[in-house]
Design a protein around this motif. Structure first.
Motif, short mmCIF file in Angstrom:
data_model
loop_
_atom_site.label_atom_id
_atom_site.label_comp_id
_atom_site.label_asym_id
_atom_site.label_seq_id
_atom_site.Cartn_x
_atom_site.Cartn_y
_atom_site.Cartn_z
N TRP A 37 -19.00 -49.81 34.88
CA TRP A 37 -19.89 -50.72 35.20
C TRP A 37 -20.88 -50.56 34.03
O TRP A 37 -21.48 -51.41 33.20
N ARG A 38 -21.15 -49.18 33.54
CA ARG A 38 -22.11 -48.87 32.50
C ARG A 38 -21.69 -49.45 31.18
O ARG A 38 -22.30 -49.64 30.34
N GLU A 39 -20.32 -49.56 31.33
CA GLU A 39 -19.70 -49.97 29.87
C GLU A 39 -19.53 -51.64 30.03
O GLU A 39 -18.77 -52.03 29.05
N GLY A 40 -19.93 -52.16 30.90
CA GLY A 40 -19.97 -53.70 31.01
C GLY A 40 -19.02 -54.08 31.96
O GLY A 40 -18.60 -55.25 32.11
N LEU A 159 -25.92 -64.47 40.02
CA LEU A 159 -25.67 -63.04 39.57
C LEU A 159 -24.94 -63.04 38.15
O LEU A 159 -25.24 -62.06 37.46
N LYS A 160 -24.32 -64.05 37.76
CA LYS A 160 -23.72 -64.04 36.36
C LYS A 160 -24.85 -64.26 35.42
O LYS A 160 -24.87 -63.49 34.43
N SER A 196 -13.02 -54.41 37.57
CA SER A 196 -12.84 -54.32 36.31
C SER A 196 -13.14 -55.58 35.51
O SER A 196 -12.71 -55.61 34.41
N GLY A 197 -13.80 -56.50 36.22
CA GLY A 197 -13.90 -57.85 35.58
C GLY A 197 -15.10 -57.63 34.29
O GLY A 197 -15.73 -56.77 34.64
N ARG A 198 -15.03 -58.57 33.48
CA ARG A 198 -16.24 -58.26 32.41
C ARG A 198 -17.47 -59.06 32.56
O ARG A 198 -17.99 -59.67 32.04
N CYS A 199 -17.93 -58.24 33.76
CA CYS A 199 -19.35 -58.58 34.08
C CYS A 199 -20.04 -57.36 34.64
O CYS A 199 -19.45 -56.59 35.73
N PRO A 200 -21.01 -57.05 33.88
CA PRO A 200 -21.98 -55.53 34.51
C PRO A 200 -22.47 -55.74 35.88
O PRO A 200 -23.69 -55.68 35.99
N GLY A 214 -9.48 -56.18 50.51
CA GLY A 214 -8.22 -56.41 49.69
C GLY A 214 -8.15 -55.40 48.33
O GLY A 214 -8.88 -54.49 48.36
N ALA A 215 -7.15 -55.82 47.47
CA ALA A 215 -6.77 -54.70 46.35
C ALA A 215 -8.02 -54.83 45.49
O ALA A 215 -8.69 -55.64 45.46
N GLY A 216 -8.02 -53.44 45.05
CA GLY A 216 -9.14 -53.08 44.03
C GLY A 216 -10.45 -52.76 44.82
O GLY A 216 -11.38 -52.34 43.80
N PHE A 217 -10.62 -52.82 46.14
CA PHE A 217 -11.88 -52.43 46.67
C PHE A 217 -11.69 -50.80 46.71
O PHE A 217 -10.82 -50.37 47.67
#
Length: 222
Positions: A37-40, A159-160, A196-200, A214-217
């Motif tokens: 998250w710190r990396e975006g 949020l975006k 890992s989406g490109r949103c901090p 779901g997956a990824g949580f």
């Protein structure tokens, strides 16, 4: 180390709302999981454990550490209230709390004034703000402004928009008590903001039971 006894009633009240959380190996491990998250990137973490083990304290400590590292950090925090026997559940309660606190919205002000405050904060994006009325105002006080999908899309757009300017943390506490409407909105946001989406954006949830989204949580015991 342990904290001393509260010096007075004010300090006791402050600790009740924002419990002291002493850095430990488990806290450092949680903090490290925020590195993407710190990396975006987007990070979603569920903090799980029985009552009284420090889940709320962990949320507060993670936010405090992040504020030290990001001067412009946006923290949106809401708490899910325990349902009362025979009482009506107010929909979207934790999101109402988070939005109103961040935008300094006076929930006792007339609806038009409240919407104007949010609109100003979002640089005039009123077309995205209008559906927020379904969250901020009880149905008896305003006409329906849009569909549930429009409401959810508006929250995601908010949020975006915020994350395009500063890193954002969305903290939801006591998720084991989440109301059905808020649960639907949360699931929508988790789908809209994949790991890992490109949103901090960091979505941090605290619950007495393991969270299944779901997956990824990621779940972490506290």
């Amino acid at each position: 180390a342990q904290a001393g006894a509260p010096a007075n009633s004010q300090e006791l009240a402050e600790r009740a709302y924002d419990p002291p959380y002493f850095e430990s190996a488990s806290f450092r491990k949680l903090d490290q999981r925020l590195q993407p998250w710190r990396e975006g990137a987007t990070v979603r973490i569920g903090l799980c454990g029985p009552a009284g083990v420090g889940k709320s304290a962990a949320l507060n400590a993670l936010a405090a550490r992040a504020k030290e590292q990001h001067a412009g950090l946006v923290v949106l925090k809401g708490v899910c209230d325990q349902p009362q026997s025979g009482g009506n559940v107010k929909p979207y309660e934790p999101f109402t709390e988070a939005i109103a606190e961040h935008f300094a919205v006076n929930l006792l002000a007339p609806p038009r004034d409240q919407m104007g405050q949010i609109d100003d904060a979002l640089d005039g994006l009123f077309d995205r703000v209008v559906p927020f009325a379904d969250i901020l105002f009880p149905p008896s006080e305003q006409s329906q402004t849009g569909s549930k999908q429009e409401l959810f899309t508006a929250i995601a757009a908010m949020l975006k928009r915020l994350a395009s300017q500063h890193p954002v943390m969305l903290l939801l506490d006591d998720v084991h008590w989440i109301d059905p409407a808020s649960g639907e909105l949360l699931e929508f946001l988790l789908a809209e903001f994949p790991e890992s989406g490109r949103c901090p954006l960091a979505i941090l949830l605290a619950s007495r039971g393991e969270l299944v989204f779901g997956a990824g949580f990621q779940n972490a015991s506290v």
